[in-house]
Design an enzyme around this catalytic site. Structure first.
Site, PDB file in Angstrom:
ATOM      1  N   ILE A 148     -54.305 -10.315 -54.497  1.00 20.82           N
ATOM      2  CA  ILE A 148     -54.517 -10.000 -53.087  1.00 20.82           C
ATOM      3  C   ILE A 148     -53.149  -9.829 -52.432  1.00 20.82           C
ATOM      4  CG2 ILE A 148     -55.592 -10.679 -50.917  1.00 20.82           C
ATOM      5  CD1 ILE A 148     -57.362 -12.608 -52.466  1.00 20.82           C
ATOM      6  N   THR A 183     -49.908 -12.510 -52.520  1.00 18.55           N
ATOM      7  CA  THR A 183     -48.515 -12.174 -52.205  1.00 18.55           C
ATOM      8  C   THR A 183     -48.169 -12.524 -50.766  1.00 18.55           C
ATOM      9  OG1 THR A 183     -48.817  -9.884 -51.410  1.00 18.55           O
ATOM     10  CG2 THR A 183     -48.728 -10.229 -53.799  1.00 18.55           C
ATOM     11  N   ASP A 211     -42.634  -7.640 -51.522  1.00 13.34           N
ATOM     12  CA  ASP A 211     -42.681  -6.615 -50.483  1.00 13.34           C
ATOM     13  C   ASP A 211     -43.206  -5.370 -51.174  1.00 13.34           C
ATOM     14  OD1 ASP A 211     -42.246  -4.536 -48.719  1.00 13.34           O
ATOM     15  OD2 ASP A 211     -40.222  -5.152 -48.163  1.00 13.34           O
ATOM     16  N   ASN A 262     -54.730  -5.424 -49.256  1.00 14.64           N
ATOM     17  CA  ASN A 262     -54.966  -5.906 -47.891  1.00 14.64           C
ATOM     18  C   ASN A 262     -53.746  -5.802 -46.987  1.00 14.64           C
ATOM     19  OD1 ASN A 262     -56.230  -7.813 -45.755  1.00 14.64           O
ATOM     20  ND2 ASN A 262     -54.385  -8.897 -46.391  1.00 14.64           N
ATOM     21  N   TYR A 266     -51.460   4.515 -36.822  1.00  8.37           N
ATOM     22  CA  TYR A 266     -52.275   3.580 -37.614  1.00  8.37           C
ATOM     23  C   TYR A 266     -53.555   4.263 -38.081  1.00  8.37           C
ATOM     24  CZ  TYR A 266     -55.282  -0.473 -38.552  1.00  8.37           C
ATOM     25  OH  TYR A 266     -56.147  -1.379 -39.126  1.00  8.37           O
ATOM     26  N   LYS A 268     -54.761   4.967 -42.076  1.00 10.74           N
ATOM     27  CA  LYS A 268     -56.013   4.451 -42.622  1.00 10.74           C
ATOM     28  C   LYS A 268     -56.956   5.583 -43.035  1.00 10.74           C
ATOM     29  CE  LYS A 268     -55.338  -0.022 -42.332  1.00 10.74           C
ATOM     30  NZ  LYS A 268     -55.274  -0.872 -43.548  1.00 10.74           N
ATOM     31  N   THR A 314     -56.551 -11.639 -35.477  1.00 15.12           N
ATOM     32  CA  THR A 314     -55.349 -11.735 -36.311  1.00 15.12           C
ATOM     33  C   THR A 314     -54.180 -11.278 -35.451  1.00 15.12           C
ATOM     34  OG1 THR A 314     -55.555  -9.464 -37.145  1.00 15.12           O
ATOM     35  CG2 THR A 314     -56.726 -11.200 -38.356  1.00 15.12           C
TER      36      THR A 314
END
Length: 292
Positions: free
Chosen positions: A9, A34, A63, A99, A163, A167, A198
């Protein structure tokens, strides 16, 4: 790690990645998560210890925009999986959850081109690079790749155009990849969450305001102020991240998962509306909601 399913993940420092890593570890998966900072690694392991699942969690630094670090991540994961397998067995990975991500905000007229490139580097190119690196292990494990997209990948709105574009591109590549990998029994699933508490939008707006600087009081002032309020609200409201983690569990435990999952279910509503409404009406509704 013997007989445990394994998952990588990316982006486990906070938000969806953190909650999902802890949830899967608690359900017996061995999670390779990570992070990029030591403080995040320590915090995550401490919470895992409180939950009693620390033995199922391996936190690695990476990274994902750096090719060398992806290679090192692959080597570390492969080595640890190999240790728990018979000498003549091929190392295998059961799932990869792409993610990690961020958001760059601002009117397209004012958005620095370097920021647009960085947006695609993190939200698209890095995910493709990680996927390419781990595909041999995923083929061996007949695994599942979960691409974390967004409702914003299907609907574009002012200020978040960069953004949205990153996506949307991720969705297109995932659609192609899903068909390409079917003969190898590797599944590709897209997850499209709506706003959740978040820190992605707080970070995005702070970065946008720093870049826009003196232009903040210009012709986009009203749009920026309203968008900033919406971003602050989105970072504190919305569905609990645990709902996202539960959806991931459902996907990984399903024999035949769907190609796409809106999270939560009602996130599909704006996507359906945006798809079928005439553009002129949709534009009017978006402008009205932003007082623009």
């Amino acid at each position: 790690m013997n007989n445990k399913k394994t998952v990588v993940i990316t982006g486990c420092s906070s938000g969806f990645g953190r909650v999902t890593a802890l949830t899967l570890a608690g359900r017996g998966w061995h999670v390779f998560g990570t992070v990029r900072k030591e403080a995040d690694r320590v915090s995550l392991l401490e919470e895992a210890e409180r939950r009693g699942c620390q033995e199922n969690l391996t936190i690695l630094f990476c990274d994902i925009t750096q090719a060398g670090q992806i290679t090192h991540l692959l080597e570390q994961v492969t080595a640890q999986i190999q240790v728990s397998m018979p000498d003549d067995s091929e190392p295998r990975l059961h799932a990869l959850i792409n993610n990690a991500g961020t958001a760059y905000g601002g009117p397209m007229e004012l958005l620095p081109i370097d920021d647009l490139r960085a947006q695609f580097e993190i939200n698209l190119f890095a995910h493709v690079a990680v996927t390419q690196a781990f595909l041999p292990l995923l083929k061996a494990g007949r695994g599942t790749i979960i691409m974390v997209s967004s409702v914003g990948g299907r609907i574009a709105t002012p200020i978040t155009g960069a953004y949205n574009a990153s996506k949307a591109a991720l969705e297109s590549i995932s659609d192609a990849l899903r068909i390409e990998l079917l003969p190898f029994a590797v599944r590709v699933v897209i997850v499209e969450p709506i706003s959740s508490p978040t820190n992605i939008w707080d970070t995005s707006m702070e970065r946008a305001m720093q870049q826009i600087g003196p232009n903040r009081g210009g012709p986009y002032e009203r749009l920026l102020k309203v968008s900033e309020r919406v971003a602050r609200r989105s970072s504190r409201q919305g569905f609990p991240p645990q709902v996202f983690a539960d959806t991931i569990v459902h996907i990984l435990e399903s024999e035949r998962p769907r190609a796409r999952y809106a999270v939560p279910w009602y996130a599909a509503i704006p996507m359906i509306i945006g798809r079928f409404l005439p553009d002129r009406i949709w534009d009017y509704l978006v402008r009205r909601s932003l007082h623009w």
